[in-house]
Design a protein around this motif. Structure first.
Motif, PDB file in Angstrom:
ATOM      1  N   ALA A 349     -19.933  69.884  79.725  1.00 66.72           N
ATOM      2  CA  ALA A 349     -19.303  70.929  79.879  1.00 66.72           C
ATOM      3  C   ALA A 349     -17.570  70.746  79.445  1.00 66.72           C
ATOM      4  CB  ALA A 349     -19.044  71.358  81.037  1.00 66.72           C
ATOM      5  N   SER A 350     -16.917  71.674  78.932  1.00 64.02           N
ATOM      6  CA  SER A 350     -15.584  71.519  78.831  1.00 64.02           C
ATOM      7  C   SER A 350     -14.869  71.271  80.095  1.00 64.02           C
ATOM      8  CB  SER A 350     -15.003  72.888  78.215  1.00 64.02           C
ATOM      9  OG  SER A 350     -15.658  73.115  77.105  1.00 64.02           O
ATOM     10  N   PHE A 351     -13.473  70.697  79.979  1.00 65.58           N
ATOM     11  CA  PHE A 351     -12.996  70.449  81.247  1.00 65.58           C
ATOM     12  C   PHE A 351     -11.517  70.423  81.315  1.00 65.58           C
ATOM     13  CE2 PHE A 351     -12.957  66.486  78.736  1.00 65.58           C
ATOM     14  CZ  PHE A 351     -11.866  65.648  79.232  1.00 65.58           C
ATOM     15  N   VAL A 360     -12.044  68.008  85.644  1.00 64.62           N
ATOM     16  CA  VAL A 360     -12.801  69.321  86.387  1.00 64.62           C
ATOM     17  C   VAL A 360     -13.729  70.079  85.465  1.00 64.62           C
ATOM     18  CG1 VAL A 360     -12.504  71.366  87.690  1.00 64.62           C
ATOM     19  CG2 VAL A 360     -10.851  69.523  87.973  1.00 64.62           C
ATOM     20  N   PRO A 361     -15.069  69.959  85.327  1.00 64.62           N
ATOM     21  CA  PRO A 361     -15.810  70.668  84.408  1.00 64.62           C
ATOM     22  C   PRO A 361     -15.568  72.193  84.455  1.00 64.62           C
ATOM     23  CG  PRO A 361     -17.133  69.620  86.045  1.00 64.62           C
ATOM     24  CD  PRO A 361     -15.729  69.143  86.379  1.00 64.62           C
ATOM     25  N   TYR A 362     -15.680  72.862  83.439  1.00 56.91           N
ATOM     26  CA  TYR A 362     -15.948  74.316  83.624  1.00 56.91           C
ATOM     27  C   TYR A 362     -16.722  74.874  82.540  1.00 56.91           C
ATOM     28  CZ  TYR A 362     -12.671  74.734  79.710  1.00 56.91           C
ATOM     29  OH  TYR A 362     -11.864  74.543  78.516  1.00 56.91           O
ATOM     30  N   ILE A 462     -15.571  77.104  87.788  1.00 62.11           N
ATOM     31  CA  ILE A 462     -15.712  75.773  88.158  1.00 62.11           C
ATOM     32  C   ILE A 462     -16.580  75.715  89.673  1.00 62.11           C
ATOM     33  CG2 ILE A 462     -13.320  75.232  87.321  1.00 62.11           C
ATOM     34  CD1 ILE A 462     -12.245  75.374  89.886  1.00 62.11           C
ATOM     35  N   THR A 463     -16.929  74.692  89.956  1.00 65.18           N
ATOM     36  CA  THR A 463     -17.708  74.338  90.972  1.00 65.18           C
ATOM     37  C   THR A 463     -16.885  74.676  92.464  1.00 65.18           C
ATOM     38  OG1 THR A 463     -17.111  71.984  91.421  1.00 65.18           O
ATOM     39  CG2 THR A 463     -18.831  72.571  90.025  1.00 65.18           C
ATOM     40  N   ALA A 464     -17.794  74.968  93.551  1.00 66.32           N
ATOM     41  CA  ALA A 464     -17.012  75.196  94.755  1.00 66.32           C
ATOM     42  C   ALA A 464     -16.031  74.243  95.231  1.00 66.32           C
ATOM     43  CB  ALA A 464     -18.175  75.602  95.778  1.00 66.32           C
ATOM     44  N   ALA A 465     -16.620  72.911  95.024  1.00 68.74           N
ATOM     45  CA  ALA A 465     -15.944  71.761  95.639  1.00 68.74           C
ATOM     46  C   ALA A 465     -14.600  71.534  94.837  1.00 68.74           C
ATOM     47  CB  ALA A 465     -16.525  70.533  95.676  1.00 68.74           C
ATOM     48  N   ASP A 466     -14.529  71.695  93.389  1.00 67.54           N
ATOM     49  CA  ASP A 466     -13.452  71.603  92.856  1.00 67.54           C
ATOM     50  C   ASP A 466     -12.430  72.756  93.121  1.00 67.54           C
ATOM     51  OD1 ASP A 466     -14.020  69.086  91.446  1.00 67.54           O
ATOM     52  OD2 ASP A 466     -15.159  70.327  89.867  1.00 67.54           O
ATOM     53  N   VAL A 489     -17.310  66.906  79.025  1.00 72.66           N
ATOM     54  CA  VAL A 489     -17.671  65.993  80.229  1.00 72.66           C
ATOM     55  C   VAL A 489     -18.968  66.236  80.716  1.00 72.66           C
ATOM     56  CG1 VAL A 489     -16.463  67.219  82.111  1.00 72.66           C
ATOM     57  CG2 VAL A 489     -16.786  64.648  82.152  1.00 72.66           C
ATOM     58  N   SER A 490     -19.787  65.105  81.279  1.00 72.04           N
ATOM     59  CA  SER A 490     -20.989  65.535  81.795  1.00 72.04           C
ATOM     60  C   SER A 490     -20.959  65.867  83.467  1.00 72.04           C
ATOM     61  CB  SER A 490     -21.948  63.967  81.950  1.00 72.04           C
ATOM     62  OG  SER A 490     -23.193  64.289  82.331  1.00 72.04           O
TER      63      SER A 490
END
Length: 916
Positions: A349-351, A360-362, A462-466, A489-490
């Motif tokens: 994913a892009s980040f 931080v991937p998005y 983005i993810t919840a944690a990020d 980034v993976s």
């Protein structure tokens, strides 16, 4: 008139035991009084002869004699037949082009065992088109192939893998090519055998403007479509990407042109070539949904190939959205390893980076401009996660003070309650430079913010944690700064390690559980033709099957004496059952979607014990059923195993109306522990009592996993599958359409409304449409205006007879004019099919003649499917049409665009047999 396919009324979601509704079959399309999307019957056929093929002990002289007798018989009957191909090695018979109306005469030959309509197989395509690229390495790691390569030292060297597909790009450097298009000679260093059976321009789809059904074989099986190169890369790429078995060599058997479809006899020919070329493993990532009788010729041939010592892997199908019983041939073959798909655990994913430098991937939202790839941005938040303010729903959700904070900055908004579009558009109206939506559950997804007015600012997810971490920083300091980065980034996939939503469900038509195993198939990055970019991400059970083919190659390198049954057993014994994809916390995924679960080839190679049978097929059950498991110790030390059972979720209902249920079987063992002597065997009895809901009078497709756990914590499992209902009681001729407030049950008489392409009197135009015929219809027998039954087959059936009667004056059945169609091993339809009659019957002189003008009735008689272990009497159901008129007003011919070779349905493979 608007219409929808009406399935039986579903139980409510909160009924006891019901976990979730299953996916329903696609709606029957009815618009403005017109039925569309109707499947039609083929006019190209397999003709199976009575004797066995040579691999099963048949005599070549007998096979040749049967061919000669068949040709003489059809000539005597005056039937115009074109023999397309002859077979005798894996399957005994011929493929022919013949008018469907001549099938009864064709089947009257004494050497004919069965006649099967030719399946038309669409070119494999990418199931999911996403903007994120997963890693092949993570998919390889999911199966333990990385361990087999790096720690055990196996790469498939010396093993020949046949790829029956669209060919292989022989120039691809990862597959042994020179890296420049057109520069590599065939055979090449790694693509050492193969054949192009069809040529570039071949396309067997009669509805295509590029229809060209005449094969033009070529010695070079190069790939101009892409799918076969992708499959081959998964099996054994060695370069930028690394496949499961990078040391194998390939046989490439091309059965597709650059575009369009192929046919079942081309596939069967490819199987015979693969056997002739000495392939150790053959992968077929192709097939047709709903044709799930193991008796179909391609399934018979793949099983015969396996009995000759070739490990055959095949995709189970991508029709999971069409409900249970959606698997197809050849993956449903008894000795073929049918493979379901699991989503990849990671993707690229892009980040951007946060203030601490962490990535931080998005995922970019569909419908908005792309995010930047350089520079810094100020990010703000207006509320804590979990609050209404954080979700930014409703009209003008921000205060004036909040808008002043948002203006010109990137805004964090939490997922939930309202659409992504509403969130992004609200942020845009508040003056945000861009939107960062953070999830409210683990994982990432690809959101869409398409709408009117459009979202004109970049929006990412983005993810919840990020997201929660960024919100905390922004609220503490008033804002936080991020830095946009180029590259990728993976990152973990939210559905990684779960069965793919598209993967087809079993069982077979007679309740044999399929698939056999599962492997990564959702979002797989692999090789692709150089002129199409060199690499691509595709999804499908097509991507899952080559993981198993590659695993088989590693196992054969590790043990050259490994037999086909042993390979299948070891893969199943070492499989990992996965959780339910729609609700992972509810329990294990249904067995008829995942089989033995995710393969682990390293464990299969290192296994200390083999348990047989490796799949407890219970069939139809009533009361207790006992089976014996045999544990074989392959080591020099005695082993002790503790026996246990873990239930999986079950399904209840029919193909178009079903749900997930807690349907736990009661399982007991004759001994809780089993001691297996060194290099010896031991047995244990397993007794299973299937679940049944007496309050709802509901039986289930149920199952689970018997587990043998060693003292060293090693685990081996055996899937269990059964059906606690009588398959013969499942109604086949069901369904209805809605005409305003009126429900019209199927089957029903129809009338052709529009069609641009015909095969005989059958419309094969994908845009063709049919009206409901209404009361007292009359057919002119011109331009496809022939008696037509619009029918939905809810379940596969053993036979379908179509009989025509004269209609008496009161509209009831009069004298029978005989059968006009006899079909066996019937498919099920996710939608509706048009069943036509050309107005002809067999006369006194055995010639087909037109009926006179008058009134007639069509009657359908279905013999329902039975479980493989049900030897009870057959059950039939019958539908009788209302009387209709025939008024021959012209030639009875179709004058608008015609194709000169009839093909099978373009979505549903069929299988049919005519008894001699």
């Amino acid at each position: 008139m608007t219409g929808a396919f009406l399935a039986p009324i579903a139980a409510s979601a909160d009924d006891d035991g019901r976990i979730a509704d299953g996916a329903t079959a696609p709606e029957l399309k009815i618009k403005d009084g017109v039925v569309t999307g109707v499947e039609t019957a083929p006019n190209s056929f397999f003709v199976q002869f009575a004797s066995e093929p040579t691999v099963d002990g048949g005599s070549l002289s007998t096979i040749k004699a049967e061919r000669a007798q068949f040709e003489a018989d059809v000539a005597d009957a005056g039937v115009d037949v074109e023999v397309r191909q002859e077979f005798g090695t894996l399957w005994n018979g011929v493929s022919v082009d013949v008018a469907e109306d001549d099938l009864l005469e064709l089947a009257s030959s004494g050497v004919v065992e069965a006649v099967f309509p030719m399946e038309l197989i669409e070119a494999p395509t990418d199931v999911l088109t996403e903007t994120i690229d997963p890693e092949l390495f993570t998919a390889i790691a999911m199966t333990g192939a990385d361990v087999a390569q790096s720690e055990l030292g196996y790469d498939g060297t010396g093993i020949k893998v046949g790829i029956i597909d669209t060919g292989i790009d022989i120039d691809h450097p990862d597959l042994g090519g020179n890296g420049t298009q057109g520069s590599t000679a065939f055979p090449s260093e790694r693509v050492t055998e193969g054949y192009d059976l069809v040529g570039d321009d071949y396309n067997a789809d009669p509805s295509s403007p590029d229809y060209q059904p005449k094969p033009m074989p070529d010695a070079n099986p190069d790939d101009c479509q892409g799918h076969g190169t992708h499959v081959a890369g998964i099996v054994g790429a060695d370069g930028e990407v690394t496949g499961v078995a990078p040391g194998v060599t390939f046989g490439a058997y091309r059965v597709f042109g650059c575009e369009g479809s192929t046919e079942g006899d081309v596939m069967l020919h490819a199987m015979e070539l693969a056997l002739q070329d000495g392939m150790d493993v053959v992968n077929m990532s192709i097939g047709s949904a709903f044709s799930n009788w193991a008796e179909y010729p391609t399934a018979q041939a793949s099983d015969a190939l396996a009995r000759e010592g070739v490990i055959v892997t095949a995709s189970i199908g991508n029709s999971g959205a069409d409900g249970i019983y959606s698997a197809g041939a050849p993956g449903v073959g008894r000795d073929t390893i049918g493979v379901g798909s699991v989503d990849n655990i990671e993707f690229m994913a892009s980040f951007f980076t946060d203030e601490t430098g962490d990535s931080v991937p998005y995922v970019d939202a569909t419908g908005s401009p792309a995010a930047p790839t350089e520079g810094e941005a100020t990010v703000v938040a207006v509320a804590e996660p979990g609050t209404d303010e954080a979700r930014a729903c409703g009209t003008d959700p921000f205060t004036a003070e909040q808008k002043s904070v948002i203006d010109g900055n990137w805004l964090l908004i939490q997922r939930g309650v309202c659409t992504f579009y509403q969130k992004a558009y609200n942020g845009q109206l508040a003056g945000a430079a861009g939107i960062i939506i953070y999830n409210n559950v683990p994982g990432l997804l690809n959101p869409t913010v398409e709408g009117d007015p459009p979202v004109t600012i970049p929006t990412v997810m983005i993810t919840a944690a990020d997201g929660e971490a960024l919100v905390a920083d922004a609220l503490t300091d008033g804002s936080t700064t991020i830095t946009w980065e180029a590259g990728e980034v993976s990152t973990p996939s939210p559905t990684g390690g779960l069965m793919s939503s598209f993967s087809s469900f079993g069982t077979t038509a007679d309740l044999m559980y399929k698939p056999d195993v599962a492997a990564p198939g959702g979002q797989i990055y692999s090789t692709y033709p150089l002129d199409k970019g060199g690499y691509a991400t595709l999804s499908g059970t097509s991507m899952a099957a080559p993981h198993v083919a590659g695993a088989a190659a590693l196992m054969l390198e590790a043990d050259p004496d490994l037999t086909v049954p042993e390979a299948k057993s070891k893969l199943q014994n070492s499989g990992e059952p996965l959780p339910l994809n729609v609700a992972p916390a509810a329990g294990l995924e249904v067995v008829h979607l995942q089989g033995a679960g995710m393969i682990h080839v390293d464990k299969a190679i290192l296994a200390d014990v083999e348990i047989e049978p490796s799949f407890l097929q219970l069939g139809q059950t009533s009361g207790a059923v006992t089976r014996t498991l045999t544990l074989t110790n392959t080591t020099d030390k005695p082993q002790v195993y503790s026996m246990s059972f873990e239930p999986a979720l079950g399904t209840g209902g029919t193909a178009s109306d079903w749900g997930y249920y807690y349907a736990d079987a009661d399982v007991t063992f004759s001994a809780e522990t089993v001691a297996v002597p060194a290099r010896g065997r031991a047995t244990v009895d397993v007794t299973v009592v299937g679940p049944y809901d007496t309050k709802k009078d509901l039986g289930f497709l149920y199952g689970g996993y018997v587990t043998a756990t060693g003292t060293d914590e090693s685990r081996y499992s055996v899937p269990v599958g059964g059906a606690s209902f009588d398959l013969k009681q499942t109604e086949v001729l069901t369904g209805a359409v809605r005409d305003g407030d009126e429900v019209v049950e199927l089957p029903v008489l129809g009338k052709l409304a529009a069609c641009g392409m015909f095969v005989g009197v059958d419309c094969v135009d994908p845009e063709g449409s049919w009206d409901l015929a209404g009361e007292d219809p009359t057919y002119t027998m011109d331009e496809g205006d022939v008696p037509t039954v619009l029918v939905h087959y809810e379940q596969q059936s053993r036979a379908l007879d179509v009989e025509v009667f004269e209609a008496d004056e009161d509209g009831t059945k009069g004298a029978s004019l005989g059968l006009v169609r006899e079909l066996d091993y019937m498919y099920r339809t996710p939608g509706v099919e048009a069943l036509t009659w050309d107005g002809k019957v067999v006369g006194d002189d055995d010639a087909r003649v037109r009926v006179a003008d008058g009134d007639y009735i069509i009657e359908l008689t279905v013999t329902r499917a039975q479980a493989w272990n049900d030897d009870g009497d057959a059950v039939t159901e019958t539908w009788t049409s209302p009387a209709f008129g025939i008024d021959w007003t012209g030639t009875g011919l179709v004058d608008s665009p015609v194709v000169d070779r009839a093909q099978g349905p373009n979505r549903s493979a069929t299988a049919a047999e005519l008894a001699v």
